[in-house]
Each structure stands twice: as structure tokens, then as C-alpha cells.
Design a protein around this motif. Structure first.
Motif, short mmCIF file in Angstrom:
data_model
loop_
_atom_site.label_atom_id
_atom_site.label_comp_id
_atom_site.label_asym_id
_atom_site.label_seq_id
_atom_site.Cartn_x
_atom_site.Cartn_y
_atom_site.Cartn_z
N THR A 1 38.39 23.26 104.13
CA THR A 1 37.74 24.48 103.67
C THR A 1 38.46 25.00 102.44
N LEU A 2 37.70 25.39 101.42
CA LEU A 2 38.28 25.83 100.15
C LEU A 2 38.21 27.35 100.04
N GLU A 3 39.34 27.96 99.73
CA GLU A 3 39.34 29.38 99.38
C GLU A 3 38.92 29.51 97.93
N TYR A 4 38.24 30.60 97.61
CA TYR A 4 37.68 30.72 96.27
C TYR A 4 37.73 32.16 95.78
N VAL A 5 37.54 32.29 94.47
CA VAL A 5 37.33 33.59 93.83
C VAL A 5 36.00 33.52 93.11
N GLU A 6 35.13 34.46 93.36
CA GLU A 6 33.85 34.54 92.65
C GLU A 6 34.09 35.34 91.36
N LEU A 7 34.00 34.68 90.22
CA LEU A 7 34.29 35.33 88.95
C LEU A 7 33.19 36.34 88.60
N GLN A 8 33.63 37.49 88.12
CA GLN A 8 32.70 38.56 87.76
C GLN A 8 32.70 38.75 86.25
N ALA B 1 27.68 37.50 79.92
CA ALA B 1 28.99 37.44 80.57
C ALA B 1 29.47 36.02 80.81
N PHE B 2 28.56 35.10 81.06
CA PHE B 2 28.95 33.74 81.42
C PHE B 2 28.62 32.73 80.32
N SER B 3 28.43 33.21 79.10
CA SER B 3 28.10 32.30 78.00
C SER B 3 29.33 31.54 77.51
#
Length: 212
Positions: free
Chosen positions: A124-131, A137-139
């Protein structure tokens, strides 16, 4: 056929044998160890060779899913992993998502990212959801990740991700914070958090100290 990122993308220690890190269906590789993964609409990069050890990997789900009698594209925010890459081939996977409703529900409650090893084991992978902020924002994924790393004291040394905050700050079970690590590690931490103007000011200060 799955394509590999060019060898120049990542510097691998010659003493370690690289393993292939791949992605499952509709999972897009975005940034690895602070560097953008070169892909195009027609030719997505689905695997990379990485030396065993700690790496920072950023991916997102991006796929065409059923929505009633039609199909629609569904793209998530980027997800960042501080990933301990094993010395065997591995694949980042999600549960099978076939409909738009199913996918939205899955990501709203918290996605189940896993690392499937060639041996059959699952992690199982721990993650951070980038904001991101703003319309675009995601370009620029590379900049987004660089900003995150600067804020959290993460840098890269000899091709590996290093969390300087964990290396220089200890928190006890009682919540007491202790500064640890040597002076060099602490300097690296604060330098990684500085912006361009602050780094320039530090250069000038360091020169003045050396001149004394």
C-alpha cells in the motif's frame, strides 16, 4: 509497447542494478525526482528504470470511462509518493475503474494506490494529493512539485529523494520538537526552502563571511 524514459532523465549509480517501475491502466507518469517525464498525447511514457532506493514519483489517473451510453475523460489531481523502489520490477496500480461514477466515488473517498511487485507481493502506498492554485494550476507539473519540495524541505542527492525535515527534526511521542542532524544537513534544509531572492542574498552573505 511501453516506452522508457531516456537514460539522461535519471542518473543511476553504476553500482546498483536498475529495476523497471511501470504504471497500470490509465495511470500517467508526470514527474520523477523533480524532473518532468517526457510524454506526448500520442506516446505516453509508462515505465522508467530506477535504481533501488527512495525516489519521488508523481502520477495521476487520466482515462476514458463509461458514462451512461457515452464515454468521458476523467483526470485527477496529481498524487505524489515518496517511494522506496525495490530491486525488482514493480507497477503502480489502482483497483479496476470502468465507469465515471465509480472512479469519482473512489477518488472522493481516498484512492487505494498500491505497488505490485514482480514477485506478486502488494504494498500500500502513502500519498500526498497535490493542490494547485488558479485556472492553470497543473499546467507546469515540474514547478508545482518544486514548490511542494521547497515548502517541505525535500531535495535530491545522488539521484535519490532526501527529506531534510525528517533528517534534521525529531518529534517525540509527547510532541516535543528537537533539532537534530549536523550543521550541513540543517543548512541544506533551510536552503531548500529558500526562494530565488533569498538564495541570492545568502550567496552574498556567504561571500562576505569567506572574505573576513
Amino acid at each position: 509497447m511501453k516506452k522508457l524514459v531516456a537514460a539522461a532523465l535519471l542518473v543511476l549509480p553504476f553500482s546498483l542494478q536498475a529495476a523497471t517501475l511501470s504504471t497500470g491502466p490509465n495511470i500517467e507518469l508526470l514527474v520523477i525526482d523533480g524532473k518532468k517525464v517526457d510524454s506526448s498525447f500520442w506516446s505516453q511514457t509508462e515505465s522508467v528504470d530506477l535504481a533501488p532506493g527512495k525516489h519521488q514519483v508523481v502520477v495521476r489517473f487520466d482515462g476514458e470511462l463509461k458514462s451512461g451510453s457515452k464515454s468521458k475523460m476523467y483526470t485527477t489531481r496529481p498524487y505524489l509518493f515518496e517511494l522506496n523502489v525495490p530491486d525488482e520490477n514493480a507497477t503502480i496500480v489502482l483497483p479496476l475503474l470502468t465507469s465515471l461514477t465509480q472512479a469519482k466515488s473512489h477518488f472522493e473517498r481516498g484512492p487505494e494506490w498500491q505497488l505490485e511487485l514482480e514477485s506478486g507481493a502488494m504494498r500500500t502506498l502513502e500519498y500526498v494529493e497535490l493542490q494547485g492554485k488558479g485556472f492553470a494550476a497543473f499546467s507546469n507539473m515540474e514547478k508545482l512539485v518544486a514548490d511542494y519540495n521547497r515548502q517541505h524541505g525535500i531535495t535530491f542527492e545522488q539521484g535519490y529523494a532526501v527529506d531534510l525535515e525528517k533528517a534534521t527534526v525529531e518529534v517525540s511521542e509527547q510532541g516535543e520538537v528537537t533539532i537534530s542532524g549536523d550543521a550541513l544537513a540543517q543548512l541544506k534544509l533551510w536552503y531548500s526552502k529558500a526562494d530565488a531572492e533569498e538564495k541570492a542574498a545568502f550567496y552574498q552573505w556567504a561571500k562576505a563571511q569567506d572574505a573576513q
